[in-house]
Design a protein around this motif. Structure first.
Motif, PDB file in Angstrom:
ATOM      1  N   THR A 104       0.702  -1.686  -0.524  1.00 13.16           N
ATOM      2  CA  THR A 104       0.151  -0.162   0.072  1.00 13.16           C
ATOM      3  C   THR A 104       1.129   1.197   0.081  1.00 13.16           C
ATOM      4  O   THR A 104       1.942   1.552   0.279  1.00 13.16           O
ATOM      5  N   ALA A 105       0.313   2.343  -0.511  1.00 15.10           N
ATOM      6  CA  ALA A 105       1.153   3.433  -0.228  1.00 15.10           C
ATOM      7  C   ALA A 105       0.369   3.692   0.921  1.00 15.10           C
ATOM      8  O   ALA A 105      -0.060   3.274   1.982  1.00 15.10           O
ATOM      9  N   GLY A 106       2.358   5.084   1.305  1.00 13.90           N
ATOM     10  CA  GLY A 106       1.970   5.345   2.684  1.00 13.90           C
ATOM     11  C   GLY A 106       2.984   4.529   3.750  1.00 13.90           C
ATOM     12  O   GLY A 106       3.922   5.399   4.701  1.00 13.90           O
ATOM     13  N   VAL A 107       3.806   3.181   2.869  1.00 15.41           N
ATOM     14  CA  VAL A 107       5.080   2.804   3.496  1.00 15.41           C
ATOM     15  C   VAL A 107       5.762   3.249   3.768  1.00 15.41           C
ATOM     16  O   VAL A 107       6.787   3.150   5.023  1.00 15.41           O
ATOM     17  N   VAL A 111       3.407   9.340   1.024  1.00 15.11           N
ATOM     18  CA  VAL A 111       2.375  10.501   0.437  1.00 15.11           C
ATOM     19  C   VAL A 111       1.675  12.185   1.071  1.00 15.11           C
ATOM     20  O   VAL A 111       2.142  12.187   1.713  1.00 15.11           O
ATOM     21  N   THR A 112       1.196  12.688  -0.093  1.00 14.54           N
ATOM     22  CA  THR A 112       0.950  13.589  -0.235  1.00 14.54           C
ATOM     23  C   THR A 112      -0.696  13.997   0.546  1.00 14.54           C
ATOM     24  O   THR A 112      -1.159  13.811  -1.004  1.00 14.54           O
ATOM     25  N   PRO A 168       7.266  11.379  -4.059  1.00 12.85           N
ATOM     26  CA  PRO A 168       5.995  12.192  -3.383  1.00 12.85           C
ATOM     27  C   PRO A 168       4.689  11.345  -4.365  1.00 12.85           C
ATOM     28  O   PRO A 168       4.812  11.105  -5.300  1.00 12.85           O
ATOM     29  N   VAL A 169       4.115  10.491  -4.038  1.00 16.84           N
ATOM     30  CA  VAL A 169       2.864  10.037  -3.644  1.00 16.84           C
ATOM     31  C   VAL A 169       1.332  10.998  -3.065  1.00 16.84           C
ATOM     32  O   VAL A 169       1.167  11.330  -2.546  1.00 16.84           O
ATOM     33  N   PRO A 170      -0.029  11.540  -4.447  1.00 13.41           N
ATOM     34  CA  PRO A 170      -0.449  12.479  -4.351  1.00 13.41           C
ATOM     35  C   PRO A 170      -1.390  11.122  -3.305  1.00 13.41           C
ATOM     36  O   PRO A 170      -1.570  10.624  -4.098  1.00 13.41           O
TER      37      PRO A 170
END
Length: 201
Positions: A104-107, A111-112, A168-170
């Protein structure tokens, strides 16, 4: 004949299994918990295994013949399942070809904005488990790719935006179909070895 093993009968796991099973030159296995079931039409196209995913013995038969693996597991305790899987692989001296992991994104704290984790009460513990699961994959020392989608939805698939590790990942949503397309391409064609990729819409 190429053999694939899908771990987890989640909605995304079923999408990937369907796409892979459409090729006559493949054998597709789906390993899931006893409480999960496959639709009858999909069950007819694959070989099903079920058992306690945190127990080493559960993986011995599905891992034979060195399948290419896609872990579609989500939620808590993925790390426990991976410990059991890699214990089985190690003790049986099985060589695995490729491992694609749904994470998952966030690891990576990349994440922005505010990302939603449906069904997760303890986000901190969940992300820690995901990090440890990814560490187990990395230490297994065969080609892998980790997929870090933002929040999954049931919408129709679109062209994925793939973001490499460190960028960065939106926060936002991405459809399961889109992620399944990326996973199937990696499983069939390889690429992005030893990399972790965020997937956005």
């Amino acid at each position: 004949m190429t053999t694939y093993l899908i771990v987890g009968a989640t909605a995304l796991g079923q999408l990937v299994a369907r796409q892979l099973a459409g090729n006559a030159e493949t054998t597709v296995r789906v390993l899931h918990t006893p409480t999960e079931t496959l639709p009858a039409d999909l069950a007819a196209q694959v070989t099903e295994f079920s058992g306690d995913l945190a127990t080493e013995e559960t993986y011995v038969a599905p891992l034979q013949d060195s399948p290419i693996i896609f872990s579609a597991l989500s939620g808590m305790d993925v790390d426990l399942a991976f410990e059991a899987l890699f214990d089985a692989q190690y003790h049986q001296r099985l060589q695995l070809t490729r491992f694609v992991m749904l994470s998952t994104a966030g690891v990576d704290q990349e994440v922005t904005g505010e990302l939603v984790y449906p069904g997760i009460d303890n986000v901190k513990e969940y992300l820690n488990q995901q990090r440890y699961a990814a560490k187990l994959v990395d230490e297994a020392e065969f080609p892998y790719t980790i997929l870090r989608p933002v929040t999954l939805t049931a919408e129709l698939g679109t062209t994925p935006q793939i973001i490499k590790e460190g960028a960065p990942v939106p926060a936002g949503n991405v459809s399961r179909e889109t992620v399944a397309q990326v996973a199937v391409d990696l499983l069939q064609n390889g690429g992005y070895d030893y990399q972790s990729l965020a997937i956005c819409q």
